[in-house]
Design a protein around this motif. Structure first.
Motif, mmCIF file in Angstrom:
data_model
loop_
_atom_site.group_PDB
_atom_site.id
_atom_site.type_symbol
_atom_site.label_atom_id
_atom_site.label_comp_id
_atom_site.label_asym_id
_atom_site.label_seq_id
_atom_site.Cartn_x
_atom_site.Cartn_y
_atom_site.Cartn_z
ATOM 1 N N ALA A 161 -10.319 6.424 0.674
ATOM 2 C CA ALA A 161 -9.634 5.441 1.520
ATOM 3 C C ALA A 161 -8.137 5.514 1.226
ATOM 4 N N CYS A 162 -7.370 4.692 1.903
ATOM 5 C CA CYS A 162 -5.918 4.618 1.686
ATOM 6 C C CYS A 162 -5.511 3.144 1.555
ATOM 7 N N GLY A 163 -4.389 2.930 0.893
ATOM 8 C CA GLY A 163 -3.762 1.600 0.840
ATOM 9 C C GLY A 163 -4.701 0.528 0.316
ATOM 10 N N THR A 164 -4.705 -0.600 1.002
ATOM 11 C CA THR A 164 -5.531 -1.732 0.586
ATOM 12 C C THR A 164 -7.009 -1.364 0.582
ATOM 13 N N SER A 165 -7.421 -0.531 1.524
ATOM 14 C CA SER A 165 -8.835 -0.137 1.577
ATOM 15 C C SER A 165 -9.209 0.652 0.319
ATOM 16 N N TRP A 166 -8.246 1.388 -0.217
ATOM 17 C CA TRP A 166 -8.490 2.127 -1.468
ATOM 18 C C TRP A 166 -8.689 1.131 -2.614
ATOM 19 N N VAL A 207 -16.321 6.180 3.281
ATOM 20 C CA VAL A 207 -14.925 5.978 3.676
ATOM 21 C C VAL A 207 -14.751 4.513 4.062
ATOM 22 N N ILE A 208 -13.607 3.960 3.667
ATOM 23 C CA ILE A 208 -13.327 2.558 3.966
ATOM 24 C C ILE A 208 -12.027 2.508 4.763
ATOM 25 N N SER A 209 -12.063 1.863 5.908
ATOM 26 C CA SER A 209 -10.851 1.798 6.723
ATOM 27 C C SER A 209 -10.887 0.587 7.643
ATOM 28 N N GLN A 210 -9.855 -0.227 7.559
ATOM 29 C CA GLN A 210 -9.754 -1.365 8.471
ATOM 30 C C GLN A 210 -9.674 -0.861 9.901
ATOM 31 N N SER A 211 -8.674 -0.010 10.163
ATOM 32 C CA SER A 211 -8.403 0.422 11.542
ATOM 33 C C SER A 211 -9.434 1.418 12.040
ATOM 34 N N GLY A 212 -9.996 2.186 11.103
ATOM 35 C CA GLY A 212 -10.902 3.259 11.505
ATOM 36 C C GLY A 212 -10.166 4.432 12.118
ATOM 37 N N LEU A 231 6.834 0.252 7.733
ATOM 38 C CA LEU A 231 5.376 0.324 7.566
ATOM 39 C C LEU A 231 4.667 0.326 8.912
ATOM 40 N N ALA A 232 3.467 0.856 8.903
ATOM 41 C CA ALA A 232 2.664 0.874 10.116
ATOM 42 C C ALA A 232 1.285 0.325 9.790
ATOM 43 N N LYS A 233 0.672 -0.293 10.765
ATOM 44 C CA LYS A 233 -0.651 -0.876 10.555
ATOM 45 C C LYS A 233 -1.722 0.204 10.555
HETATM 46 C C1 G6P Z 1 -1.535 1.201 6.200
HETATM 47 C C2 G6P Z 1 -1.609 -0.307 6.346
HETATM 48 C C3 G6P Z 1 -2.394 -0.894 5.180
HETATM 49 C C4 G6P Z 1 -3.762 -0.261 5.095
HETATM 50 C C5 G6P Z 1 -3.675 1.271 5.034
HETATM 51 C C6 G6P Z 1 -5.031 1.906 5.236
HETATM 52 O O1 G6P Z 1 -0.768 1.534 5.105
HETATM 53 O O2 G6P Z 1 -0.306 -0.863 6.381
HETATM 54 O O3 G6P Z 1 -2.530 -2.284 5.369
HETATM 55 O O4 G6P Z 1 -4.414 -0.718 3.956
HETATM 56 O O5 G6P Z 1 -2.846 1.760 6.086
HETATM 57 O O6 G6P Z 1 -5.463 1.599 6.531
HETATM 58 P P1 G6P Z 1 -6.953 1.507 6.994
HETATM 59 O O7 G6P Z 1 -6.849 1.075 8.426
HETATM 60 O O8 G6P Z 1 -7.521 2.882 6.854
HETATM 61 O O9 G6P Z 1 -7.637 0.528 6.149
#
Ligand code: G6P
Length: 611
Positions: free
Chosen positions: A302-307, A348-353, A604-606
């Protein structure tokens, strides 16, 4: 990241597009533009916010029922008026907006310059525009074929929309790697990079997949591959509603989303947590459960917060299911030639997918034979569709760039997965799983309790709003929370912050501690509490300004810390669901005191759709 809105129908296109671009602002951007077709092509674009574009448009308002719009997050070329989309090529007969990156743009540009093309800006998108024009001229083809031929020559990713003056009733869109969907209305079609701009007009959507394009007219659409094979696509019904993407009386989306968490955690558990039966039901992974239960290893990418959520998951899976886990930055996993195969499961963990690196990790693991499962928030997103199985978090649209409710929903799903695996693998006794399930069921009420008393957070935020650095320390389940707390603060307040495992502080960060350094310690009543108290003493001895996230009855920690914010007691493994809440609020409040743009922090981008 970049956003696209397109419209063809009977409404005033510029209104639909501007409103849509505002709905996409949360994705992060630095310039915006529109192109409207009404017998001529009117293009208006500028650096800055959509509100600036709106002012520009007011002065020269283009009427027309067909148009495309874009918010740009700069990759190639600085954010300025020229590099803003839409882009055109030499004969100015068509306009294109594009998300993603054309990786071979440099080689293509050199060739095109040799052929006499002149470029106004520095973007890779302008190269694509010229390529389409060149292909059309040389191949003497119709416009649609020229687009297909050009797309077959580019490497990289795109979500794009094109208006062509010569075909005034047709919009061409295409996708590879950057999400794009069509909203199907009555005698009108919408195009967008996510559902938020179209939700107020229609709930019927068609998701484009990679290497697909759509030819759109006011009364319909035709989807085909970019190799011209016609496709019949399923029409999906959107689950979101308009209230979910509005602020509902809160000053910022982030605050609204922090306050939604009691509800979103509860929504996430609904129908899945059977407290009386001591049972967890995760329908989305039931078909592959045996394979997960018998896996040799679980890799989380995962990336970012999802990580960070993934790291909490690591502690849970190892503790409850005795399953070896590795947590990987999706980007590093992908480029390391990872050792993963049919005996492994990639989660895999992702908010946005839609995060490009996470998606690439998924594809890499799938190609190597691993079972790939996902935890996603956005229904119908690319990652959700490409995983073999998965669990949705059902947190509703998350608009604030700094992720909050998605994190707690991800941790909730991870807790349910870990308990389920623990039960199936026989590593969690009935009594233990009953205790954790019961406790998980009380979390929404405990979150609500935290959100009721915010005075301490406010006092601390006011005092430290102008600190230059923050250190966050935690152990075990709360080490990832320390990382998340630090990330939240730097994302929206631009204060430098570091999260560290509390013991590791002695190997570096302790050198930074003096009477000016706020040190946030997450020190709840868990199995690491005594050790945390030793770390707190070490910070005190160096006059660090101690802010503790602790429990009401943890008198030792409360006595030692200069400031305390208390959270209710819970099971060790579930404490991140509570301890993270004051940290989200702290960073929010500090950012507000510093007058920062909370929902759209700079750079930053969402949804990070580039690698
Ligand atoms: C960007 C967003 C973070 C998010 C990360 C992973 O950096 O600003 O808030 O945690 O991407 O995104 P995801 O959608 O995969 O969880």
């Amino acid at each position: 990241m970049c956003g696209i809105v397109g419209y063809i129908g009977h409404r005033n296109a510029v209104d639909v597009i501007l409103k849509g671009l505002k709905r996409l602002e949360y994705r992060g951007y630095d310039s915006a533009g529109v192109a409207i077709s009404n017998g001529k092509l009117t293009i208006q674009k500028c650096k800055g916010k959509v509100s600036q574009l709106e002012k520009l448009i007011k002065a020269n308002y283009p009427h027309g029922t067909m148009g495309i719009g874009h918010t740009r997050w700069a990759t190639h070329g600085e954010p300025n008026d020229v590099n803003a989309h839409p882009h055109q090529a030499g004969d100015y007969k068509f306009a294109i907006v594009h998300n993603g990156i054309i990786e071979n743009y440099d080689a293509l540009k050199k060739e095109l310059i040799q052929k006499g093309h002149f470029f106004e800006g520095e973007t890779d998108t302008e190269v694509l525009a010229h390529l389409i024009q060149e292909v059309k001229k040389v191949g003497l083809t119709d416009f649609e074929t020229a687009v297909q031929m050009a797309l077959n020559q580019v490497d990289g990713t795109y979500g794009l929309a094109i208006l062509n003056l010569d075909e005034p009733d047709k919009l061409i869109v295409a996708r590879k790697g950057s999400p794009l969907l069509l909203g199907i209305g009555d005698n009108e079609v919408f195009v967008a990079s996510d559902a938020s701009p179209i939700i107020e007009y229609t709930k019927k959507v068609v998701y484009l997949d990679d290497d697909e394009m759509a030819i759109i007219t006011p009364d319909g659409y035709q989807v085909k591959t970019i190799s011209n094979i016609e496709l019949s696509k399923e029409v999906h019904e959107l689950e979101m509603n308009i209230e979910q993407i509005e602020k509902g009386g809160f000053p910022h989306f982030m605050l609204k989303e922090i306050h939604e968490q009691a509800q979103t955690i509860s929504d996430c558990m609904r129908g899945r947590l059977m407290v009386d039966e001591n049972r967890i039901v995760l329908g989305g992974i039931s078909d592959v459960l045996d394979r997960i239960v018998n896996a040799k290893r679980l890799v989380i990418a995962a990336c970012g917060t999802s990580w960070h959520a993934g790291m909490v998951g690591e502690y849970m899976f190892e503790h409850m299911a005795k399953l070896p886990v590795e947590v990987e930055y999706a980007s590093e996993f992908r480029y390391r030639d990872p050792l993963i195969g049919p005996d492994d499961v990639l989660l895999v963990i992702s908010q946005s997918g839609e995060t490009a690196d996470t998606l690439a990790a998924l594809r890499e693991a799938k190609a190597k034979g691993a079972l790939v499962i996902g935890i996603c928030n956005v229904v119908g997103s690319t990652i959700a569709r490409e995983t073999d199985a998965g669990v949705y978090t059902h947190a509703g649209p998350e608009i604030g760039v700094a992720s909050t409710k998605a994190f707690t929903a991800q941790v909730t799903v991870l807790a349910m997965m870990a308990i389920l695996l623990g039960q199936k693998r026989g590593t969690l006794t009935k009594e233990c799983s009953r205790d954790i399930i019961k406790e998980l069921n009380t979390i929404p009420a405990k979150v609500a309790q935290i959100l009721e008393k915010l005075d301490d957070v406010d006092t601390i935020s006011r005092l430290f709003a102008y600190a230059s650095n923050f250190l966050y320390l935690g152990r075990s389940y709360n080490f990832p929370v320390a990382l998340e707390g630090a990330l939240k603060l730097k994302e929206i307040s631009y204060i430098h912050a570091e999260g560290y495992p509390a013991a590791e502080m002695k190997h570096g960060p302790i050198a930074l501690i003096d009477e000016h350094m706020p040190v946030v310690v997450i020190a709840v009543n868990d199995h690491t509490n005594e050790k945390m108290i030793s770390n707190i003493e070490e910070v005190r001895a160096r006059k660090g300004r101690l802010i503790a996230i602790t429990n009401e009855d943890n008198h030792d920690v409360r006595r030692l810390a200069e400031f305390s914010i208390t959270v209710p007691q819970t099971h060790d493994s579930l404490s991140p669901l509570l301890t993270v809440i004051p940290l989200q609020l702290l960073s929010y409040q500090i950012a507000v005191y510093r007058k920062c743009n909370v929902d759209q922090p700079r750079n930053l981008a969402k949804s990070v759709t580039v690698e």
